[in-house]
Design an enzyme around this catalytic site. Structure first.
Site, PDB file in Angstrom:
ATOM      1  N   SER A 147       0.864  -1.190   0.000  1.00  0.00           N
ATOM      2  CA  SER A 147       0.000   0.000   0.000  1.00  0.00           C
ATOM      3  C   SER A 147       0.894   1.231   0.000  1.00  0.00           C
ATOM      4  O   SER A 147       2.050   1.172   0.445  1.00  0.00           O
ATOM      5  CB  SER A 147      -0.849   0.013   1.270  1.00  0.00           C
ATOM      6  OG  SER A 147      -1.379   1.299   1.501  1.00  0.00           O
ATOM      7  N   TYR A 160      -1.298  -0.578  10.322  1.00  0.00           N
ATOM      8  CA  TYR A 160      -1.388  -0.901   8.897  1.00  0.00           C
ATOM      9  C   TYR A 160      -0.132  -0.422   8.166  1.00  0.00           C
ATOM     10  O   TYR A 160       0.464  -1.156   7.374  1.00  0.00           O
ATOM     11  CB  TYR A 160      -2.645  -0.229   8.337  1.00  0.00           C
ATOM     12  CG  TYR A 160      -2.942  -0.511   6.886  1.00  0.00           C
ATOM     13  CD1 TYR A 160      -3.551  -1.694   6.498  1.00  0.00           C
ATOM     14  CD2 TYR A 160      -2.633   0.429   5.899  1.00  0.00           C
ATOM     15  CE1 TYR A 160      -3.852  -1.940   5.165  1.00  0.00           C
ATOM     16  CE2 TYR A 160      -2.925   0.198   4.569  1.00  0.00           C
ATOM     17  CZ  TYR A 160      -3.541  -0.989   4.197  1.00  0.00           C
ATOM     18  OH  TYR A 160      -3.831  -1.227   2.885  1.00  0.00           O
ATOM     19  N   LYS A 164       2.613  -2.723   6.299  1.00  0.00           N
ATOM     20  CA  LYS A 164       2.907  -2.606   4.864  1.00  0.00           C
ATOM     21  C   LYS A 164       4.378  -2.262   4.620  1.00  0.00           C
ATOM     22  O   LYS A 164       4.977  -2.740   3.652  1.00  0.00           O
ATOM     23  CB  LYS A 164       1.988  -1.560   4.224  1.00  0.00           C
ATOM     24  CG  LYS A 164       0.511  -1.975   4.189  1.00  0.00           C
ATOM     25  CD  LYS A 164       0.294  -3.280   3.447  1.00  0.00           C
ATOM     26  CE  LYS A 164      -1.184  -3.551   3.174  1.00  0.00           C
ATOM     27  NZ  LYS A 164      -1.382  -4.854   2.508  1.00  0.00           N
TER      28      LYS A 164
HETATM   29  N1  LIG Z   1      -8.648  -0.834  -1.395  1.00  0.00           N
HETATM   30  C1  LIG Z   1      -7.625   0.008  -1.320  1.00  0.00           C
HETATM   31  O1  LIG Z   1      -7.764   1.234  -1.493  1.00  0.00           O
HETATM   32  C2  LIG Z   1      -6.254  -0.527  -1.035  1.00  0.00           C
HETATM   33  C3  LIG Z   1      -5.161   0.339  -1.188  1.00  0.00           C
HETATM   34  C4  LIG Z   1      -3.882  -0.136  -0.971  1.00  0.00           C
HETATM   35  C5  LIG Z   1      -3.675  -1.436  -0.586  1.00  0.00           C
HETATM   36  N2  LIG Z   1      -4.746  -2.265  -0.418  1.00  0.00           N
HETATM   37  C6  LIG Z   1      -4.454  -3.656  -0.023  1.00  0.00           C
HETATM   38  O2  LIG Z   1      -5.010  -4.536  -0.982  1.00  0.00           O
HETATM   39  C7  LIG Z   1      -5.292  -5.795  -0.372  1.00  0.00           C
HETATM   40  C8  LIG Z   1      -6.724  -6.166  -0.663  1.00  0.00           C
HETATM   41  O3  LIG Z   1      -7.569  -5.240  -0.021  1.00  0.00           O
HETATM   42  P1  LIG Z   1      -9.037  -4.891  -0.547  1.00  0.00           P
HETATM   43  O4  LIG Z   1      -9.176  -3.432  -0.523  1.00  0.00           O
HETATM   44  O5  LIG Z   1      -9.287  -5.631  -1.796  1.00  0.00           O
HETATM   45  O6  LIG Z   1      -9.906  -5.432   0.685  1.00  0.00           O
HETATM   46  P2  LIG Z   1     -10.969  -6.598   0.819  1.00  0.00           P
HETATM   47  O7  LIG Z   1     -11.424  -6.543   2.232  1.00  0.00           O
HETATM   48  O8  LIG Z   1     -11.966  -6.503  -0.269  1.00  0.00           O
HETATM   49  O9  LIG Z   1     -10.122  -7.933   0.595  1.00  0.00           O
HETATM   50  C9  LIG Z   1      -9.351  -8.509   1.601  1.00  0.00           C
HETATM   51  C10 LIG Z   1      -9.456 -10.015   1.530  1.00  0.00           C
HETATM   52  O10 LIG Z   1      -8.659 -10.568   2.580  1.00  0.00           O
HETATM   53  C11 LIG Z   1      -9.398 -11.611   3.193  1.00  0.00           C
HETATM   54  N3  LIG Z   1      -8.906 -11.824   4.561  1.00  0.00           N
HETATM   55  C12 LIG Z   1      -8.948 -10.982   5.622  1.00  0.00           C
HETATM   56  N4  LIG Z   1      -8.427 -11.578   6.708  1.00  0.00           N
HETATM   57  C13 LIG Z   1      -8.047 -12.830   6.326  1.00  0.00           C
HETATM   58  C14 LIG Z   1      -7.452 -13.914   7.004  1.00  0.00           C
HETATM   59  N5  LIG Z   1      -7.164 -13.873   8.304  1.00  0.00           N
HETATM   60  N6  LIG Z   1      -7.212 -15.047   6.316  1.00  0.00           N
HETATM   61  C15 LIG Z   1      -7.511 -15.131   4.987  1.00  0.00           C
HETATM   62  N7  LIG Z   1      -8.081 -14.137   4.291  1.00  0.00           N
HETATM   63  C16 LIG Z   1      -8.344 -12.991   4.959  1.00  0.00           C
HETATM   64  C17 LIG Z   1     -10.834 -11.125   3.152  1.00  0.00           C
HETATM   65  O11 LIG Z   1     -11.740 -12.190   3.329  1.00  0.00           O
HETATM   66  C18 LIG Z   1     -10.880 -10.553   1.737  1.00  0.00           C
HETATM   67  O12 LIG Z   1     -11.098 -11.590   0.798  1.00  0.00           O
HETATM   68  C19 LIG Z   1      -4.985  -5.624   1.111  1.00  0.00           C
HETATM   69  O13 LIG Z   1      -3.683  -6.093   1.381  1.00  0.00           O
HETATM   70  C20 LIG Z   1      -5.039  -4.115   1.294  1.00  0.00           C
HETATM   71  O14 LIG Z   1      -4.269  -3.700   2.395  1.00  0.00           O
HETATM   72  C21 LIG Z   1      -6.033  -1.850  -0.632  1.00  0.00           C
END
Ligand SMILES: NC(=O)c1ccc[n+]([C@@H]2O[C@H](COP(=O)([O-])OP(=O)(O)OC[C@H]3O[C@@H](n4cnc5c(N)ncnc54)[C@H](O)[C@@H]3O)[C@@H](O)[C@H]2O)c1
Length: 257
Positions: A147, A160, A164
């Protein structure tokens, strides 16, 4: 002029596992890989979402398997590895896209909250790499989802951000150790609309206006816009890329006022 050939950017015929692949960015990557012709297993703790995503993967004409996991439990990841090697015949690509967040500030975050976030977001990445690295065939690829918070201070995200930052350092460390058999890279997305944050980033909110204004490309990302970087890093076209963090943020991080 001598002969020329380059390796195309594709994951066709690869076998991939996407941890955290049943929602948000991970699900987009799983479906994108499937659309490119890779066999894909998307896993998370949620059985119904595993089923729903497996069904969507199958509709793209490739193989999948149904298995849940919790990244805080190494045994459950070992079961995913066994299922995938049995049902797909091996594994070439692993994506760690699981997520956990806490909005508690530096002043008052508790030990429990800190541990919850880092156990999923950082130790989880370490467990995914440890579990799958021995199973990856030569030329295997690990893609960790980081991130912008790894390098930009954002309010009320200390655990967080630390997790990261750790993911990016661990990406470099494991890339060095696992070379030359396995490449390890990360993607640092900027602000990406997913079902979970659709309200926070909704059009017309003050937060959205501030992000749009500061982003050279003038908007937040769709989750599908992260897929291309994942396909590239997973593909043989990235055969000389390891220990790298690819930022996909519309220019946000490197732009001044
Ligand atoms: N959405 C954003 O703006 C953004 C920005 C930067 C980074 N990210 C990163 O992208 C990645 C995906 O995030 P997202 O926004 O798609 O969120 P999301 O919540 O849609 O997806 C996260 C997934 O992780 C799974 N998960 C959570 N805890 C778990 C565990 N203990 N065991 C197995 N699976 C688990 C959830 O079930 C879900 O499928 C993350 O690492 C997040 O930090 C997201």
């Amino acid at each position: 002029m001598g002969t020329y050939s380059h390796t195309p950017v594709t994951v066709e015929d690869k076998r991939a596992v996407v941890v955290g692949g049943t929602s948000g960015i991970g699900q987009a990557i799983a479906l994108g890989f499937a659309a490119e012709g890779a066999d894909v297993v998307a896993t998370s703790r949620d059985e119904a979402k595993v089923e729903e995503t497996a069904h969507a993967i199958e509709q793209r004409g490739v193989e999948t398997a149904r298995v849940t996991c919790d990244v805080t439990d190494g045994d459950s990841l070992a079961r995913v590895r066994e299922t995938v090697t049995d049902e797909l015949g091996g594994v070439d690509v692993v994506v760690a896209s699981q997520g956990a967040i806490s909005r508690a500030s530096v002043r008052d975050i508790s030990d429990d909250e800190w541990s919850f976030v880092t156990d999923v977001a950082l130790d989880g990445v370490r467990r995914v790499t440890q579990t799958f690295a021995p199973a990856l065939d030569d030329g295997g690829s690990v893609v960790n989802i980081s991130s912008l918070s790894a390098r930009l201070a954002m309010a009320d995200l200390p655990a967080y951000s630390a997790a990261k930052g750790g993911v990016e350092a661990f990406t470099r460390a494991s890339a060095k150790e696992l070379a030359p058999d396995v490449r390890v890279n990360a993607i640092a997305p900027g602000f990406v609309i997913t079902p979970q944050n659709a309200e926070t980033y909704a059009d017309g909110t003050e937060k959205r206006a501030r992000i749009d204004e500061r982003t050279p490309l003038g908007r937040v990302a769709r989750r599908e816009e992260i897929v291309g970087a994942a396909v590239y890093l997973a593909s043989d076209a990235a055969s000389f890329v390891t220990g790298e963090v690819v930022t996909v943020d519309g220019g946000f991080a490197d732009s001044a006022l």
